[in-house]
Motif scaffolding. Structure first.
Motif, PDB file in Angstrom:
ATOM      1  N   GLY A 134     -29.990  23.855 -68.127  1.00 23.57           N
ATOM      2  CA  GLY A 134     -30.460  25.236 -68.019  1.00 23.57           C
ATOM      3  C   GLY A 134     -30.267  25.500 -66.648  1.00 23.57           C
ATOM      4  N   LEU A 135     -31.075  24.618 -65.854  1.00 24.46           N
ATOM      5  CA  LEU A 135     -30.984  24.711 -64.254  1.00 24.46           C
ATOM      6  C   LEU A 135     -29.511  24.804 -63.763  1.00 24.46           C
ATOM      7  CD1 LEU A 135     -34.063  22.869 -63.243  1.00 24.46           C
ATOM      8  CD2 LEU A 135     -33.813  25.277 -63.126  1.00 24.46           C
ATOM      9  N   GLY A 136     -28.771  23.959 -64.160  1.00 20.74           N
ATOM     10  CA  GLY A 136     -27.201  23.899 -63.817  1.00 20.74           C
ATOM     11  C   GLY A 136     -26.562  25.094 -63.954  1.00 20.74           C
ATOM     12  N   LEU A 137     -26.889  25.805 -65.114  1.00 22.29           N
ATOM     13  CA  LEU A 137     -26.176  27.131 -65.356  1.00 22.29           C
ATOM     14  C   LEU A 137     -26.620  28.176 -64.242  1.00 22.29           C
ATOM     15  CD1 LEU A 137     -26.506  27.412 -69.229  1.00 22.29           C
ATOM     16  CD2 LEU A 137     -24.599  27.036 -68.003  1.00 22.29           C
ATOM     17  N   VAL A 138     -27.867  27.929 -63.862  1.00 22.79           N
ATOM     18  CA  VAL A 138     -28.512  28.897 -62.960  1.00 22.79           C
ATOM     19  C   VAL A 138     -27.707  28.720 -61.921  1.00 22.79           C
ATOM     20  CG1 VAL A 138     -30.744  29.593 -61.750  1.00 22.79           C
ATOM     21  CG2 VAL A 138     -30.713  29.299 -64.219  1.00 22.79           C
ATOM     22  N   VAL A 139     -27.754  27.423 -61.323  1.00 27.04           N
ATOM     23  CA  VAL A 139     -27.000  27.297 -59.900  1.00 27.04           C
ATOM     24  C   VAL A 139     -25.721  27.535 -59.891  1.00 27.04           C
ATOM     25  CG1 VAL A 139     -26.407  25.261 -58.555  1.00 27.04           C
ATOM     26  CG2 VAL A 139     -28.703  25.221 -59.421  1.00 27.04           C
ATOM     27  N   VAL A 140     -24.774  27.431 -60.931  1.00 24.66           N
ATOM     28  CA  VAL A 140     -23.426  27.788 -60.882  1.00 24.66           C
ATOM     29  C   VAL A 140     -23.484  29.212 -60.764  1.00 24.66           C
ATOM     30  CG1 VAL A 140     -21.360  27.428 -62.056  1.00 24.66           C
ATOM     31  CG2 VAL A 140     -22.770  25.594 -61.884  1.00 24.66           C
ATOM     32  N   SER A 141     -24.054  30.040 -61.604  1.00 26.50           N
ATOM     33  CA  SER A 141     -24.329  31.343 -61.609  1.00 26.50           C
ATOM     34  C   SER A 141     -24.472  31.931 -60.225  1.00 26.50           C
ATOM     35  CB  SER A 141     -25.155  31.701 -62.536  1.00 26.50           C
ATOM     36  OG  SER A 141     -24.979  31.691 -63.805  1.00 26.50           O
ATOM     37  N   ARG A 142     -25.521  31.343 -59.517  1.00 24.69           N
ATOM     38  CA  ARG A 142     -25.807  31.884 -58.155  1.00 24.69           C
ATOM     39  C   ARG A 142     -24.719  31.816 -57.160  1.00 24.69           C
ATOM     40  NH1 ARG A 142     -31.942  29.562 -57.176  1.00 24.69           N
ATOM     41  NH2 ARG A 142     -33.145  31.212 -58.615  1.00 24.69           N
ATOM     42  N   LEU A 143     -24.247  30.458 -57.359  1.00 22.81           N
ATOM     43  CA  LEU A 143     -23.167  29.948 -56.498  1.00 22.81           C
ATOM     44  C   LEU A 143     -21.820  31.190 -56.756  1.00 22.81           C
ATOM     45  CD1 LEU A 143     -22.070  27.832 -54.261  1.00 22.81           C
ATOM     46  CD2 LEU A 143     -21.248  26.582 -56.102  1.00 22.81           C
ATOM     47  N   LEU A 144     -21.475  31.555 -57.762  1.00 22.29           N
ATOM     48  CA  LEU A 144     -20.175  32.232 -58.072  1.00 22.29           C
ATOM     49  C   LEU A 144     -20.637  33.537 -57.823  1.00 22.29           C
ATOM     50  CD1 LEU A 144     -18.870  30.620 -61.382  1.00 22.29           C
ATOM     51  CD2 LEU A 144     -18.157  30.116 -58.928  1.00 22.29           C
ATOM     52  N   ARG A 145     -21.689  33.888 -57.689  1.00 23.33           N
ATOM     53  CA  ARG A 145     -22.206  35.478 -57.332  1.00 23.33           C
ATOM     54  C   ARG A 145     -21.836  35.925 -56.139  1.00 23.33           C
ATOM     55  NH1 ARG A 145     -28.390  35.914 -58.505  1.00 23.33           N
ATOM     56  NH2 ARG A 145     -28.187  34.949 -56.565  1.00 23.33           N
ATOM     57  N   GLY A 146     -21.590  34.920 -55.147  1.00 25.91           N
ATOM     58  CA  GLY A 146     -21.196  35.045 -53.810  1.00 25.91           C
ATOM     59  C   GLY A 146     -22.323  35.649 -52.779  1.00 25.91           C
ATOM     60  N   GLY A 147     -21.611  35.732 -51.737  1.00 26.91           N
ATOM     61  CA  GLY A 147     -22.943  36.196 -50.688  1.00 26.91           C
ATOM     62  C   GLY A 147     -23.799  35.074 -50.093  1.00 26.91           C
ATOM     63  N   THR A 148     -23.570  34.037 -50.265  1.00 28.85           N
ATOM     64  CA  THR A 148     -24.688  32.747 -49.971  1.00 28.85           C
ATOM     65  C   THR A 148     -24.243  32.415 -48.368  1.00 28.85           C
ATOM     66  OG1 THR A 148     -24.411  31.874 -51.980  1.00 28.85           O
ATOM     67  CG2 THR A 148     -25.277  30.301 -50.415  1.00 28.85           C
ATOM     68  N   ASP A 149     -25.415  32.509 -47.589  1.00 33.14           N
ATOM     69  CA  ASP A 149     -25.352  32.301 -46.321  1.00 33.14           C
ATOM     70  C   ASP A 149     -25.186  30.890 -46.023  1.00 33.14           C
ATOM     71  OD1 ASP A 149     -25.814  32.076 -43.704  1.00 33.14           O
ATOM     72  OD2 ASP A 149     -27.581  33.216 -43.529  1.00 33.14           O
ATOM     73  N   ASP A 150     -24.414  30.643 -45.223  1.00 35.92           N
ATOM     74  CA  ASP A 150     -23.983  28.830 -44.861  1.00 35.92           C
ATOM     75  C   ASP A 150     -25.293  28.346 -44.246  1.00 35.92           C
ATOM     76  OD1 ASP A 150     -21.359  29.364 -45.389  1.00 35.92           O
ATOM     77  OD2 ASP A 150     -20.632  29.412 -43.359  1.00 35.92           O
ATOM     78  N   ALA A 151     -26.215  28.976 -43.837  1.00 35.19           N
ATOM     79  CA  ALA A 151     -27.445  28.287 -43.470  1.00 35.19           C
ATOM     80  C   ALA A 151     -28.274  27.887 -44.467  1.00 35.19           C
ATOM     81  CB  ALA A 151     -28.358  29.272 -42.374  1.00 35.19           C
ATOM     82  N   HIS A 152     -28.011  28.337 -45.761  1.00 37.79           N
ATOM     83  CA  HIS A 152     -28.761  28.060 -46.964  1.00 37.79           C
ATOM     84  C   HIS A 152     -28.265  26.842 -47.808  1.00 37.79           C
ATOM     85  CE1 HIS A 152     -30.501  32.157 -46.844  1.00 37.79           C
ATOM     86  NE2 HIS A 152     -31.450  31.396 -46.203  1.00 37.79           N
ATOM     87  N   MET A 153     -26.963  26.455 -47.372  1.00 34.80           N
ATOM     88  CA  MET A 153     -26.306  25.219 -48.172  1.00 34.80           C
ATOM     89  C   MET A 153     -26.850  23.980 -47.491  1.00 34.80           C
ATOM     90  SD  MET A 153     -24.464  26.812 -50.100  1.00 34.80           S
ATOM     91  CE  MET A 153     -23.893  25.442 -50.849  1.00 34.80           C
ATOM     92  N   VAL A 154     -27.995  23.756 -47.880  1.00 35.96           N
ATOM     93  CA  VAL A 154     -28.709  22.638 -47.334  1.00 35.96           C
ATOM     94  C   VAL A 154     -28.777  21.508 -48.389  1.00 35.96           C
ATOM     95  CG1 VAL A 154     -30.287  23.642 -45.630  1.00 35.96           C
ATOM     96  CG2 VAL A 154     -30.922  23.661 -47.991  1.00 35.96           C
ATOM     97  N   PRO A 155     -28.883  20.165 -47.995  1.00 35.64           N
ATOM     98  CA  PRO A 155     -28.966  18.979 -49.110  1.00 35.64           C
ATOM     99  C   PRO A 155     -29.705  19.261 -50.362  1.00 35.64           C
ATOM    100  CG  PRO A 155     -29.150  18.083 -46.828  1.00 35.64           C
ATOM    101  CD  PRO A 155     -29.352  19.583 -46.619  1.00 35.64           C
ATOM    102  N   ALA A 156     -30.547  20.077 -50.278  1.00 34.92           N
ATOM    103  CA  ALA A 156     -31.450  20.374 -51.674  1.00 34.92           C
ATOM    104  C   ALA A 156     -30.597  21.062 -52.733  1.00 34.92           C
ATOM    105  CB  ALA A 156     -32.590  21.269 -51.163  1.00 34.92           C
ATOM    106  N   TRP A 157     -29.417  21.586 -52.167  1.00 29.71           N
ATOM    107  CA  TRP A 157     -28.593  22.203 -53.277  1.00 29.71           C
ATOM    108  C   TRP A 157     -28.001  21.073 -54.218  1.00 29.71           C
ATOM    109  CZ3 TRP A 157     -26.318  27.021 -54.424  1.00 29.71           C
ATOM    110  CH2 TRP A 157     -26.795  28.191 -53.895  1.00 29.71           C
TER     111      TRP A 157
END
Length: 333
Positions: A134-157
């Motif tokens: 379920g969390l995997g679905l949420v992560v992919v949905s957020r990623l494909l939604r677009g608009g993610t700031d590069d600064a937020h692409m940290v190892p925790a992802w």
């Protein structure tokens, strides 16, 4: 002379309340359960291969279970009293990924309790895999939604991707007829997610400003896809082949690269330091399993050193976490 008032200034009252509020319990503390569970499983492997006392792994496993129960109760109280804080944490582009630590904790605890109750282990593992997917679905949905700031692409992802890989790591021996296909599904999802997210994260680390000091320990998460990938792959194929060896050696290489950047006196202590625990635990388990398949003294030496380093690191983290819990800093705003 008039006696001073017995009431505190308004600012002091607000500060005292903030310091003692369950509202500030961080979800990333569940990484401690991941590390302790991984340490327990590593000591079990050491018992079988190195003759280490069996009691060590079982005591650490019981501690991991106790910590999970304590944190689950605490976070449950937080969700009941401050649901808006939980929603904000889940929606945050960085801290939201740490909800994957809850799913991984459940999966790992299924392996910890397996020798004591097969039915309980199956139930816990099933709950963990549903939460993980379920969390995997949420992560992919957020990623494909677009608009993610590069600064937020940290190892925790990477955590949700690694969580999916932990399904076959802990479920390789599950007897249910459907478990084999679910393990393959999870391995496919986890592998591709980890590779895609790792590419984005390395790009951000190479082209943008370094991580903030408090986030430096999370760099160790970059070891996890390869160490956990080794464990998942060997569980699926049933042997340690040359591809598995490549995964193990690259995980070891990444650890050597990252350790000098993470273990520095200039990096302040915070609950975020628990991010080092599971990647190191996964690498120690991988090293022990690899040494069992190719029993030579250098490989046993590497495995022993990693297990010892992991044990010392988690002991230090536990002591320092208890210390900030007792002095009120853990729940400070």
């Amino acid at each position: 002379m008039q006696a001073p008032p017995l009431t505190l200034p308004a600012g002091a009252v607000r500060q005292a309340r903030a310091q003692g509020s369950i509202r500030h319990l961080p979800v990333n503390l569940f990484a401690s359960v991941m590390g302790l569970s991984g340490l327990a499983l590593a000591w079990r492997l050491a018992h079988g291969s190195l003759g280490a006392p069996a009691l060590i792994g079982e005591v650490i496993g019981a501690l991991a279970l106790g910590v999970f129960v304590l944190l689950a109760l605490g976070y449950g109280v937080k969700a009941a009293r401050h649901p808006e804080a939980v929603r904000a944490e889940f929606a945050h582009p960085v801290s939201g990924n740490f909800f994957g630590t809850i799913a991984i904790s459940i999966l790992l605890l299924s392996a910890v309790i397996a020798p004591y109750g097969a039915a309980a282990a199956r139930t816990v593992w099933t709950a963990g895999l549903l939460l993980t997917l379920g969390l995997g679905l949420v992560v992919v949905s957020r990623l494909l939604r677009g608009g993610t700031d590069d600064a937020h692409m940290v190892p925790a992802w990477i955590i949700p991707g690694v969580a999916s890989l932990d399904i076959p790591v802990t479920g390789g021996q599950m007897p249910m007829a459907w478990a084999g296909e679910v393990n393959l599904l999870a391995a496919g999802v986890g592998t591709v997610l980890a590779l895609v997210l790792l590419t984005l994260i390395v790009k951000r680390l190479a082209q943008h400003a370094p991580l903030a000091p408090l986030m430096t320990p999370s760099l160790m998460i970059l070891v996890a896809p390869f160490a956990v990938g080794f464990l998942a792959y060997t569980n699926l194929v049933g042997e340690v082949d040359r591809f598995a060896a490549l995964l193990f050696y690259f995980a070891l290489f990444m650890f050597v690269v990252l350790a000098p950047r993470v273990f520095r006196r200039s990096v302040p202590f915070s609950p975020g330091w628990w991010a080092i625990s599971f990647p190191m635990a996964a690498l120690a388990n991988a090293a022990l399993k690899y040494a069992q398949s190719r029993p030579t003294w250098p490989l046993w030496a590497i495995a022993t050193l990693l297990l010892a380093g992991l044990s010392v690191a988690l002991a230090v983290l536990a002591v320092r976490t208890v210390r900030i819990a007792l002095d009120g800093r853990l729940l400070a705003g």
